[in-house]
Design a protein around this motif. Structure first.
Motif, PDB file in Angstrom:
ATOM      1  N   LYS A   1       0.811  -1.224   0.000  1.00 58.78           N
ATOM      2  CA  LYS A   1       0.000   0.000   0.000  1.00 58.78           C
ATOM      3  C   LYS A   1       0.847   1.279   0.000  1.00 58.78           C
ATOM      4  O   LYS A   1       0.771   2.096   0.933  1.00 58.78           O
ATOM      5  CB  LYS A   1      -0.941   0.003   1.208  1.00 58.78           C
ATOM      6  CG  LYS A   1      -1.940  -1.153   1.199  1.00 58.78           C
ATOM      7  CD  LYS A   1      -2.859  -1.096   2.406  1.00 58.78           C
ATOM      8  CE  LYS A   1      -3.866  -2.247   2.368  1.00 58.78           C
ATOM      9  NZ  LYS A   1      -4.783  -2.225   3.538  1.00 58.78           N
ATOM     10  N   PRO A   2       1.656   1.481  -1.035  1.00 58.46           N
ATOM     11  CA  PRO A   2       2.487   2.701  -1.062  1.00 58.46           C
ATOM     12  C   PRO A   2       1.644   3.964  -1.101  1.00 58.46           C
ATOM     13  O   PRO A   2       0.612   4.034  -1.773  1.00 58.46           O
ATOM     14  CB  PRO A   2       3.294   2.536  -2.355  1.00 58.46           C
ATOM     15  CG  PRO A   2       2.502   1.597  -3.195  1.00 58.46           C
ATOM     16  CD  PRO A   2       1.844   0.655  -2.243  1.00 58.46           C
ATOM     17  N   GLU A   3       2.107   4.948  -0.357  1.00 58.77           N
ATOM     18  CA  GLU A   3       1.424   6.242  -0.310  1.00 58.77           C
ATOM     19  C   GLU A   3       1.978   7.221  -1.344  1.00 58.77           C
ATOM     20  O   GLU A   3       1.336   8.225  -1.677  1.00 58.77           O
ATOM     21  CB  GLU A   3       1.585   6.845   1.087  1.00 58.77           C
ATOM     22  CG  GLU A   3       0.967   5.986   2.186  1.00 58.77           C
ATOM     23  CD  GLU A   3       1.438   6.395   3.560  1.00 58.77           C
ATOM     24  OE1 GLU A   3       0.591   6.850   4.348  1.00 58.77           O
ATOM     25  OE2 GLU A   3       2.652   6.267   3.849  1.00 58.77           O
ATOM     26  N   VAL A   4       3.199   6.941  -1.810  1.00 58.40           N
ATOM     27  CA  VAL A   4       3.840   7.752  -2.843  1.00 58.40           C
ATOM     28  C   VAL A   4       4.457   6.798  -3.864  1.00 58.40           C
ATOM     29  O   VAL A   4       5.088   5.812  -3.483  1.00 58.40           O
ATOM     30  CB  VAL A   4       4.944   8.650  -2.248  1.00 58.40           C
ATOM     31  CG1 VAL A   4       5.585   9.518  -3.337  1.00 58.40           C
ATOM     32  CG2 VAL A   4       4.401   9.507  -1.120  1.00 58.40           C
ATOM     33  N   VAL A   5       4.263   7.097  -5.147  1.00 57.06           N
ATOM     34  CA  VAL A   5       4.850   6.281  -6.218  1.00 57.06           C
ATOM     35  C   VAL A   5       5.658   7.177  -7.139  1.00 57.06           C
ATOM     36  O   VAL A   5       5.169   8.213  -7.610  1.00 57.06           O
ATOM     37  CB  VAL A   5       3.770   5.535  -7.025  1.00 57.06           C
ATOM     38  CG1 VAL A   5       4.380   4.931  -8.302  1.00 57.06           C
ATOM     39  CG2 VAL A   5       3.136   4.434  -6.184  1.00 57.06           C
ATOM     40  N   PHE A   6       6.921   6.787  -7.377  1.00 60.50           N
ATOM     41  CA  PHE A   6       7.762   7.444  -8.370  1.00 60.50           C
ATOM     42  C   PHE A   6       8.009   6.477  -9.516  1.00 60.50           C
ATOM     43  O   PHE A   6       8.363   5.310  -9.295  1.00 60.50           O
ATOM     44  CB  PHE A   6       9.112   7.836  -7.769  1.00 60.50           C
ATOM     45  CG  PHE A   6       9.043   8.897  -6.714  1.00 60.50           C
ATOM     46  CD1 PHE A   6       8.795  10.217  -7.061  1.00 60.50           C
ATOM     47  CD2 PHE A   6       9.231   8.576  -5.375  1.00 60.50           C
ATOM     48  CE1 PHE A   6       8.725  11.208  -6.084  1.00 60.50           C
ATOM     49  CE2 PHE A   6       9.178   9.545  -4.396  1.00 60.50           C
ATOM     50  CZ  PHE A   6       8.922  10.881  -4.747  1.00 60.50           C
ATOM     51  N   LEU A   7       7.841   6.954 -10.732  1.00 59.68           N
ATOM     52  CA  LEU A   7       8.157   6.177 -11.925  1.00 59.68           C
ATOM     53  C   LEU A   7       9.208   6.964 -12.702  1.00 59.68           C
ATOM     54  O   LEU A   7       9.024   8.153 -12.972  1.00 59.68           O
ATOM     55  CB  LEU A   7       6.908   5.956 -12.775  1.00 59.68           C
ATOM     56  CG  LEU A   7       5.800   5.144 -12.091  1.00 59.68           C
ATOM     57  CD1 LEU A   7       4.501   5.229 -12.876  1.00 59.68           C
ATOM     58  CD2 LEU A   7       6.215   3.685 -11.917  1.00 59.68           C
ATOM     59  N   SER A   8      10.319   6.315 -13.019  1.00 59.01           N
ATOM     60  CA  SER A   8      11.380   7.013 -13.745  1.00 59.01           C
ATOM     61  C   SER A   8      11.386   6.562 -15.199  1.00 59.01           C
ATOM     62  O   SER A   8      11.029   5.431 -15.524  1.00 59.01           O
ATOM     63  CB  SER A   8      12.746   6.744 -13.097  1.00 59.01           C
ATOM     64  OG  SER A   8      13.118   5.388 -13.232  1.00 59.01           O
ATOM     65  N   GLY A   9      11.791   7.479 -16.062  1.00 57.70           N
ATOM     66  CA  GLY A   9      11.812   7.163 -17.485  1.00 57.70           C
ATOM     67  C   GLY A   9      12.933   7.875 -18.206  1.00 57.70           C
ATOM     68  O   GLY A   9      13.583   8.783 -17.662  1.00 57.70           O
TER      69      GLY A   9
END
Length: 366
Positions: free
Chosen positions: A253-261
């Motif tokens: 249950k992550p409260e913050v999600v970072f996606l890198s590209g």
């Protein structure tokens, strides 16, 4: 006799000047290895961190680069390579020594270039294995630096080492001091707030929403989450980097999600970020990841706390701005006046001969 004395004097002055230009110095690299190097370095093999080398050593430092692991720049960040080679076409003429992970790294090529020093990333040095001995037997010093660990100590030490190699100690100190001040002030603000640790997930979004790609444990983005006081949900399951079980991601249950590209993400459904990337396209692709099975009920998605990062802005002295962006995303009440993306571009304007244009940080709510 007068002419002979004059010639002797001239030769003596020339010899003395030459000794000033190149001085054998013992330096300690990030692995605490004592290495004897002629400084400033005149014939350099550069394994990684090309932008760092140029930012710290100035563009002139590349006049002394005689070999380059080209795939770590052109192959991994082609848009950056194109930006620099359009400005300085002679970069294309630097001989390619191959790439360690691709098993094309050529010891024979390096020996033929007669370098006075080889600058390698820690992961490259470890990957060489027994080939390190072949280079050392040939009398070629190897200096190891490391921005991949994403620790303040190694960032500072690596910057100082590049400053020594290029004869730019004063410039290196300025860059290192600015970096240290940014990181320490950010951490002090977080620590003083006593806010709870946000459960955080980061993923290299190079495979699109359909397939989970690498997340990070102890290094790179994972190390930054931990440094910023976050609860990296991948840490118990991934030591360095690798995919995390999708069910475990949901269960955490992550409260913050970072996606890198990167720029190559423009193909398919991957997340495109970086030089020349349209902001609207990046936001649209970012939203696509929230449609993964189960993600609509994830706290980070429910609360619109999904963010995009430029993967090429990690593992470098330029990543202070990415630390700021992650801190602002994880603790939105603390850093309202900070503009991380502008700070990223300002570094280029101050220390590098080119300034990229594109999308380097993005928020799903934009």
């Amino acid at each position: 006799m007068a002419l002979r004395s004059l010639l002797t004097l001239v030769l003596g002055i020339a010899t003395f000047a030459g000794s000033l230009e190149a001085k054998v110095t013992v330096i300690n690299d990030v692995l605490d290895r004592q290495v004897e190097v002629d400084l400033p370095a005149k014939r350099v093999i550069l394994g990684f961190y090309a932008e760092d080398y140029m930012a710290i050593g100035t563009e002139k430092a590349f006049d002394n680069v005689v070999g380059l692991s080209r795939d770590t720049w052109e192959g991994w960040r082609p848009a950056s390579w194109n930006l620099y080679t359009e400005y300085r076409p002679s970069l294309k003429d630097i001989p390619d020594i191959g790439e360690i992970e691709a098993q094309t790294f050529s010891i024979e090529k390096i020996l033929s270039l007669k370098p006075t020093v080889i600058l390698l990333a820690d992961w490259q040095y470890q990957g060489l294995g027994t080939d390190v001995g072949r280079l050392e037997e040939a009398g070629i010093p190897i200096v190891v630096v490391d921005y991949n660990a994403q620790t303040l100590d190694r960032h500072i030490k690596s910057t100082q080492l590049i400053g020594q190699l290029t004869g730019q100690e004063k410039r290196a100190k300025e860059i290192a001091d600015d970096y240290q001040q940014t990181i320490e002030s950010t951490l002090e603000t977080i620590q003083a707030s006593n806010l709870p640790k946000p459960r955080t997930y980061v993923e290299f979004a190079n495979k699109g929403p359909e397939q989970y790609s690498f997340t990070f444990g102890k290094n790179m983005w994972g190390a930054l989450i931990t440094m910023l006081g976050g609860d990296n949900i991948a840490a118990p399951f991934v030591e360095w980097w690798g995919p995390m079980n999708p069910e475990q991601v949901l269960a955490s249950k992550p409260e913050v999600v970072f996606l890198s590209g990167t720029e190559s993400g423009i193909e398919g459904n991957a997340l495109p970020m970086g030089q020349g990337i349209d902001r609207k396209l990046a936001i649209s692709r970012l939203k696509g990841f929230t449609q993964r099975p189960g993600w609509t009920h994830m706290p980070a998605v429910e609360n619109n706390r999904v963010f995009g990062l430029y993967h090429g802005a990690s593992r470098t002295i330029l990543d202070a701005s990415m630390v700021q962006f992650m801190a602002k995303s994880m603790y939105p009440s603390l850093f309202k006046d900070v503009n991380p993306e502008q700070n990223y571009l300002d570094f280029y304007k101050k220390y590098l001969p080119v300034t990229p244009m594109g999308t380097f940080t993005v928020n799903i709510t934009e």
